[in-house]
Design an enzyme around this catalytic site. Structure first.
Site, mmCIF file in Angstrom:
data_model
loop_
_atom_site.group_PDB
_atom_site.id
_atom_site.type_symbol
_atom_site.label_atom_id
_atom_site.label_comp_id
_atom_site.label_asym_id
_atom_site.label_seq_id
_atom_site.Cartn_x
_atom_site.Cartn_y
_atom_site.Cartn_z
ATOM 1 N N HIS A 133 3.843 12.593 0.869
ATOM 2 C CA HIS A 133 2.998 11.886 -0.095
ATOM 3 C C HIS A 133 2.383 10.684 0.618
ATOM 4 C CE1 HIS A 133 2.532 9.765 -4.315
ATOM 5 N NE2 HIS A 133 1.529 9.537 -3.521
ATOM 6 N N GLU A 191 -4.744 7.633 0.766
ATOM 7 C CA GLU A 191 -3.525 7.066 1.361
ATOM 8 C C GLU A 191 -3.882 6.075 2.470
ATOM 9 O OE1 GLU A 191 -0.297 7.440 0.244
ATOM 10 O OE2 GLU A 191 -1.287 8.428 -1.441
ATOM 11 N N HIS A 201 -2.823 2.343 1.692
ATOM 12 C CA HIS A 201 -1.621 1.934 2.441
ATOM 13 C C HIS A 201 -1.868 1.757 3.940
ATOM 14 C CE1 HIS A 201 0.764 2.655 -1.181
ATOM 15 N NE2 HIS A 201 0.178 3.833 -1.303
ATOM 16 N N GLN A 243 7.181 14.756 -1.142
ATOM 17 C CA GLN A 243 7.204 15.377 -2.467
ATOM 18 C C GLN A 243 7.651 16.830 -2.342
ATOM 19 O OE1 GLN A 243 3.141 14.854 -3.877
ATOM 20 N NE2 GLN A 243 2.303 16.443 -2.551
HETATM 21 P P1 5GP Z 1 3.904 5.606 -9.319
HETATM 22 O O1 5GP Z 1 3.596 4.597 -10.372
HETATM 23 O O2 5GP Z 1 3.338 6.959 -9.597
HETATM 24 O O3 5GP Z 1 5.331 5.620 -8.876
HETATM 25 O O4 5GP Z 1 3.136 5.096 -8.048
HETATM 26 C C1 5GP Z 1 1.746 5.065 -7.972
HETATM 27 C C2 5GP Z 1 1.336 4.642 -6.589
HETATM 28 O O5 5GP Z 1 1.628 3.261 -6.380
HETATM 29 C C3 5GP Z 1 2.073 5.350 -5.468
HETATM 30 O O6 5GP Z 1 1.543 6.577 -5.179
HETATM 31 C C4 5GP Z 1 1.909 4.369 -4.351
HETATM 32 O O7 5GP Z 1 0.605 4.451 -3.808
HETATM 33 C C5 5GP Z 1 2.070 3.053 -5.055
HETATM 34 N N1 5GP Z 1 3.486 2.634 -5.098
HETATM 35 C C6 5GP Z 1 4.375 2.844 -6.120
HETATM 36 N N2 5GP Z 1 5.567 2.296 -5.845
HETATM 37 C C7 5GP Z 1 5.428 1.734 -4.606
HETATM 38 C C8 5GP Z 1 6.332 0.984 -3.792
HETATM 39 O O8 5GP Z 1 7.489 0.726 -4.125
HETATM 40 N N3 5GP Z 1 5.821 0.576 -2.596
HETATM 41 C C9 5GP Z 1 4.552 0.821 -2.211
HETATM 42 N N4 5GP Z 1 4.167 0.376 -1.012
HETATM 43 N N5 5GP Z 1 3.687 1.503 -2.969
HETATM 44 C C10 5GP Z 1 4.121 1.949 -4.144
HETATM 45 P P1 5GP Z 2 -0.874 7.179 -5.042
HETATM 46 O O1 5GP Z 2 -0.064 7.631 -6.187
HETATM 47 O O2 5GP Z 2 -0.377 7.472 -3.672
HETATM 48 O O3 5GP Z 2 -1.555 5.864 -5.184
HETATM 49 O O4 5GP Z 2 -2.124 8.103 -5.237
HETATM 50 C C1 5GP Z 2 -2.095 9.450 -5.091
HETATM 51 C C2 5GP Z 2 -3.515 9.860 -5.376
HETATM 52 O O5 5GP Z 2 -3.793 10.987 -4.613
HETATM 53 C C3 5GP Z 2 -3.741 10.196 -6.831
HETATM 54 O O6 5GP Z 2 -5.056 9.850 -7.176
HETATM 55 C C4 5GP Z 2 -3.582 11.696 -6.832
HETATM 56 O O7 5GP Z 2 -4.358 12.323 -7.822
HETATM 57 C C5 5GP Z 2 -4.082 12.057 -5.450
HETATM 58 N N1 5GP Z 2 -3.422 13.229 -4.905
HETATM 59 C C6 5GP Z 2 -4.065 14.280 -4.380
HETATM 60 N N2 5GP Z 2 -3.184 15.208 -3.982
HETATM 61 C C7 5GP Z 2 -1.957 14.726 -4.254
HETATM 62 C C8 5GP Z 2 -0.644 15.241 -4.062
HETATM 63 O O8 5GP Z 2 -0.413 16.350 -3.557
HETATM 64 N N3 5GP Z 2 0.382 14.435 -4.448
HETATM 65 C C9 5GP Z 2 0.176 13.215 -5.021
HETATM 66 N N4 5GP Z 2 1.248 12.503 -5.375
HETATM 67 N N5 5GP Z 2 -1.046 12.705 -5.215
HETATM 68 C C10 5GP Z 2 -2.104 13.460 -4.833
#
Ligand code: 5GP
Ligand code: 5GP
Ligand code: 5GP
Length: 215
Positions: free
Chosen positions: A43, A97, A101, A16
């Site tokens: 990220h 994370e 993941h 990011q």
């Molecule tokens: P967003 O909807 O903000 O793009 O994604 C929310 C979260 O869903 C991401 O932070 C990540 O944890 C998971 N995610 C979104 N898109 C993907 C993807 O294409 N592959 C994987 N492995 N995780 C994803």
């Molecule tokens: P993901 O989108 O990977 O599933 O989730 C990201 C989670 O980590 C969200 O709950 C978000 O609030 C938290 N988070 C904490 N710090 C950060 C940051 O620096 N970047 C992003 N993308 N998510 C963060």
């Protein structure tokens, strides 16, 4: 049916841009360790299937243990800072994370985080962009940003954009694809679904507090 914890095809390695995380209407909060560097930060390292689907919360392994990654802490704070509000030290972000993941890989906690940190150094995005004259604080064509990364890293990235408080589209996240060993960049088997970018996008600066929108 239970899945083996390494049942996936490749990783998305997602970085990011803090300037773009912070200059939206939602703003950001700097971590307890202070304002992060003006550099891309991690990220996550996300296992994925070639179909575009992915496993998550595989949960067979225990939640993140600070003592397992204590030797990586200074790199974690520098390269994987948390920008979400309220201000935090990072363990919650990293733990999230790992749970979501990391548990779907076959790596132990130390290996998972170390490989992600090493991938950031290998990609070296900020320098790769600078080599092509692309620097924070300006607008660029989406294609020139992608081409610079393709030249520097060897593979085409996927760029995810967000919108700043003035409505400009800007570089928010850069996705690179990585092989199952988490050591080599590869051509993406499938592109993620991200947010649209205009053809001309901002690469906002994150260098001084004068433009800070941080709470
Ligand atoms: P967003 O909807 O903000 O793009 O994604 C929310 C979260 O869903 C991401 O932070 C990540 O944890 C998971 N995610 C979104 N898109 C993907 C993807 O294409 N592959 C994987 N492995 N995780 C994803
Ligand atoms: P993901 O989108 O990977 O599933 O989730 C990201 C989670 O980590 C969200 O709950 C978000 O609030 C938290 N988070 C904490 N710090 C950060 C940051 O620096 N970047 C992003 N993308 N998510 C963060
Ligand atoms: P194309 O078919 O030319 O690859 O792209 C289809 C659409 O996706 C176009 O609107 C193009 O601008 C957009 N696009 C191409 N590469 C990217 C990218 O890396 N990120 C985003 N968000 N859109 C892209």
């Amino acid at each position: 049916i239970s899945f083996s914890s390494s049942d996936f095809d490749f990783f998305y390695f997602v970085q990011q841009w803090p300037g773009s995380y912070c200059d939206t209407r939602q703003s950001c909060c700097y971590p307890t360790t202070g304002k992060p560097d003006e550099d891309f930060s991690i990220h996550g390292l996300w296992p994925n299937y070639n179909t575009g689907k992915w496993p998550q919360n595989c949960g067979s392994q225990s939640s993140l243990d600070r003592s397992e990654i204590s030797d990586l802490m200074s790199r974690m704070h520098k390269d994987w800072p948390t920008l979400a509000c309220p201000t935090a030290d990072g363990m919650k972000f990293w733990g999230h994370e790992w749970d979501k993941h990391g548990t779907c890989t076959s790596f132990d906690q130390h290996t998972y985080f170390q490989f992600a940190l090493d991938l950031k150094n290998k990609a070296n995005l900020l320098q790769v962009l600078a080599k092509s004259g692309i620097r924070p604080g300006n607008f660029y064509g989406l294609e020139s940003i992608k081409q610079a990364i393709q030249e520097g890293v060897g593979y085409e990235p996927y760029i995810d954009c967000n919108v700043d408080s003035e409505g400009n589209h800007q570089v928010f996240q850069v996705y690179l694809c990585v092989d199952k060993s988490a050591t080599k960049f590869i051509r993406c088997p499938i592109l993620p679904h991200g947010r649209a970018c205009g053809s001309r996008i901002e690469f906002p600066s994150f260098s001084s507090d004068s433009n800070s929108s941080h709470k």
